[in-house]
Design a protein around this motif. Structure first.
Motif, short mmCIF file in Angstrom:
data_model
loop_
_atom_site.label_atom_id
_atom_site.label_comp_id
_atom_site.label_asym_id
_atom_site.label_seq_id
_atom_site.Cartn_x
_atom_site.Cartn_y
_atom_site.Cartn_z
N GLU A 129 13.24 12.51 6.44
CA GLU A 129 11.95 12.05 6.30
C GLU A 129 10.85 12.18 5.31
OE1 GLU A 129 10.59 13.98 9.65
OE2 GLU A 129 10.91 12.24 11.02
N THR A 130 12.08 13.57 4.14
CA THR A 130 10.86 13.91 2.85
C THR A 130 10.85 12.51 1.75
OG1 THR A 130 12.84 15.30 2.42
CG2 THR A 130 11.21 16.36 3.09
N GLU A 131 12.12 11.85 2.19
CA GLU A 131 12.75 10.70 1.30
C GLU A 131 11.76 9.41 1.14
OE1 GLU A 131 17.44 11.92 0.25
OE2 GLU A 131 16.59 10.62 1.62
N VAL A 132 11.53 9.35 2.27
CA VAL A 132 10.49 8.15 3.67
C VAL A 132 9.56 8.88 2.43
CG1 VAL A 132 9.78 7.02 4.84
CG2 VAL A 132 11.81 7.64 5.23
N ALA A 133 9.08 10.09 2.72
CA ALA A 133 7.23 10.11 2.06
C ALA A 133 7.51 9.87 0.33
CB ALA A 133 7.07 11.61 2.72
N ASP A 134 8.63 10.53 0.34
CA ASP A 134 8.55 9.98 -1.69
C ASP A 134 8.76 8.86 -2.27
OD1 ASP A 134 9.48 12.87 -1.69
OD2 ASP A 134 11.11 12.68 -1.74
N ARG A 135 8.94 7.94 -1.29
CA ARG A 135 8.68 6.38 -1.96
C ARG A 135 7.00 6.06 -1.82
NH1 ARG A 135 9.69 3.29 2.65
NH2 ARG A 135 11.62 4.27 3.96
N ALA A 136 6.49 6.84 0.03
CA ALA A 136 5.68 5.71 0.51
C ALA A 136 4.30 6.29 0.24
CB ALA A 136 5.35 6.08 2.16
N ALA A 137 4.05 7.59 0.27
CA ALA A 137 3.00 8.58 0.14
C ALA A 137 2.62 8.19 -1.56
CB ALA A 137 2.93 9.83 -0.09
N PRO A 138 3.06 8.38 -2.59
CA PRO A 138 2.42 7.59 -4.01
C PRO A 138 1.78 6.27 -4.37
CG PRO A 138 4.73 8.42 -3.73
CD PRO A 138 4.37 8.70 -2.70
N VAL A 139 2.94 5.30 -2.95
CA VAL A 139 1.71 4.48 -3.37
C VAL A 139 0.69 3.63 -2.05
CG1 VAL A 139 2.23 1.39 -1.79
CG2 VAL A 139 3.80 2.54 -3.07
N VAL A 140 0.41 5.55 -1.57
CA VAL A 140 -0.86 5.12 -0.51
C VAL A 140 -1.69 5.44 -2.05
CG1 VAL A 140 -2.43 5.77 1.47
CG2 VAL A 140 0.01 5.08 1.40
N LEU A 141 -0.79 6.49 -2.25
CA LEU A 141 -2.40 7.40 -3.10
C LEU A 141 -2.61 6.17 -5.11
CD1 LEU A 141 -0.77 10.87 -3.43
CD2 LEU A 141 -3.60 10.13 -2.34
N HIS A 142 -1.65 5.62 -4.76
CA HIS A 142 -1.96 4.69 -5.84
C HIS A 142 -3.40 3.70 -5.87
CE1 HIS A 142 -2.23 2.07 -9.31
NE2 HIS A 142 -0.86 1.18 -8.85
N HIS A 143 -3.25 3.22 -4.23
CA HIS A 143 -4.22 2.43 -4.34
C HIS A 143 -5.24 2.90 -3.90
CE1 HIS A 143 -1.86 -1.60 -3.94
NE2 HIS A 143 -0.77 -0.63 -3.84
N ALA A 144 -5.17 4.09 -3.44
CA ALA A 144 -5.74 4.82 -2.84
C ALA A 144 -7.52 5.51 -3.88
CB ALA A 144 -6.50 6.13 -1.73
N GLU A 145 -6.84 5.70 -5.13
CA GLU A 145 -7.47 6.10 -6.12
C GLU A 145 -8.04 4.88 -6.96
OE1 GLU A 145 -3.83 7.87 -8.28
OE2 GLU A 145 -4.13 9.65 -7.28
N LYS A 146 -7.93 3.31 -6.24
CA LYS A 146 -8.15 2.28 -6.93
C LYS A 146 -9.86 2.06 -6.42
CE LYS A 146 -5.37 -0.31 -6.59
NZ LYS A 146 -3.87 -1.82 -7.73
N LEU A 147 -10.09 2.55 -5.13
CA LEU A 147 -10.70 2.53 -4.05
C LEU A 147 -12.43 2.95 -5.25
CD1 LEU A 147 -10.05 3.87 -0.80
CD2 LEU A 147 -10.48 1.05 -1.62
N PRO A 148 -13.54 1.86 -4.24
CA PRO A 148 -14.68 2.71 -4.97
C PRO A 148 -14.83 4.52 -4.36
CG PRO A 148 -14.71 0.95 -3.08
CD PRO A 148 -13.50 1.22 -3.37
N ASP A 149 -15.64 4.86 -4.61
CA ASP A 149 -16.07 6.13 -3.85
C ASP A 149 -15.83 6.02 -2.59
OD1 ASP A 149 -15.75 7.43 -7.39
OD2 ASP A 149 -18.06 7.75 -6.78
N ASP A 150 -16.73 5.39 -1.83
CA ASP A 150 -16.42 5.86 -1.01
C ASP A 150 -15.76 4.31 -0.38
OD1 ASP A 150 -18.75 2.90 -1.44
OD2 ASP A 150 -20.26 3.96 0.27
N GLY A 151 -14.95 3.80 -0.87
CA GLY A 151 -14.22 2.70 0.21
C GLY A 151 -13.13 2.79 1.11
N THR A 152 -12.67 2.39 1.98
CA THR A 152 -11.62 1.97 3.01
C THR A 152 -10.28 0.88 2.34
OG1 THR A 152 -13.27 2.77 4.41
CG2 THR A 152 -11.18 1.46 5.17
N LEU A 153 -9.19 1.56 2.15
CA LEU A 153 -8.12 1.29 2.71
C LEU A 153 -7.18 1.18 3.48
CD1 LEU A 153 -5.50 0.28 0.69
CD2 LEU A 153 -4.90 2.36 0.10
N VAL A 154 -7.08 -0.42 4.27
CA VAL A 154 -6.06 -0.12 5.33
C VAL A 154 -4.79 -0.29 4.47
CG1 VAL A 154 -5.11 -1.85 7.36
CG2 VAL A 154 -7.41 -1.15 6.65
#
Length: 217
Positions: A129-154
């Motif tokens: 499960e930690t390996e799954v988090a290792d691959r998935a969480a950085p992708v989510v964070l990468h796209h979240a960081e590109k959002l506007p300050d009050d933006g929403t990512l699905v």
């Protein structure tokens, strides 16, 4: 929550795909590429109307068919492009994949019990499960960081991957991730950006409770 902009901070909505025939059979899908059932398509269409009201700014999805078809329902309403990433796939579970819950307990009883106790287990010889988090969480964070300050990512993904990603983003130790509970098909959880990191604002949200069927797939 409403879809208005209010300086609330970024939001990440982690949305589980709609129902498949294997979910109904309690058959472990893992990374097997199973498509939505007609019920799953209807679930995705209904949930997409609710999520569209939250005015998402971006959509990312697992490239497995059950996730891409779910994401397509929201994309058609929001006119957003979907970014697909194999890092958002469900846990690869080796020999467990394709087996029913009962078959897994019968053939891999000790391994199953160890996993339920929260021990690090390569289910069926697959990923931790930690390996799954290792691959998935950085992708989510990468796209979240590109959002506007009050933006929403699905993020359109899978039950197990969503749980491990939430656990990682909340800073929980891996043996506590199971405590988050499963997601019903086409339900979602919402993380909000706070002063000290990400916070869980909603979990397994939807308009009506549905059974959690095969939540790690």
């Amino acid at each position: 929550m409403n879809g208005g902009r209010s300086g609330r901070g970024r939001r990440v909505i982690l949305w589980r795909h709609g129902q498949t025939s294997w979910n109904l059979e309690r058959r472990f899908q893992g990374s097997t590429d199973i498509e939505l059932s007609p019920t799953g398509t209807a679930q995705a269409r209904r949930a997409a109307r609710l999520l569209a009201s939250l005015k998402p700014d971006a959509i990312i999805a697992s490239d497995l068919r059950r996730a891409t078809a779910t994401a397509a329902e929201l994309a058609s309403l929001t006119r957003l492009d979907v970014s697909y990433d194999s890092a958002l796939r469900e846990t690869f579970a080796g020999a467990w994949q394709g087996l029913t819950h009962e078959e897994i307990v019968e053939r891999f009883g000790e391994q199953y019990a160890a996993w339920k106790r929260g021990e690090p287990v390569r289910r069926g010889g697959g990923e931790l499960e930690t390996e799954v988090a290792d691959r998935a969480a950085p992708v989510v964070l990468h796209h979240a960081e590109k959002l506007p300050d009050d933006g929403t990512l699905v993020v359109v993904s899978h039950g197990g991957t969503i749980r491990t990603t939430i656990g990682r983003l909340l800073g929980l130790e891996a043996h506590h991730w199971e405590g988050l509970g499963g997601l019903s098909n086409c339900c979602w959880s919402i993380l909000g950006e706070g002063a000290r990191g990400w916070r869980l604002l909603e979990h397994n949200a939807g308009t009506l409770p549905e059974p959690v069927l095969g939540d790690d797939d």
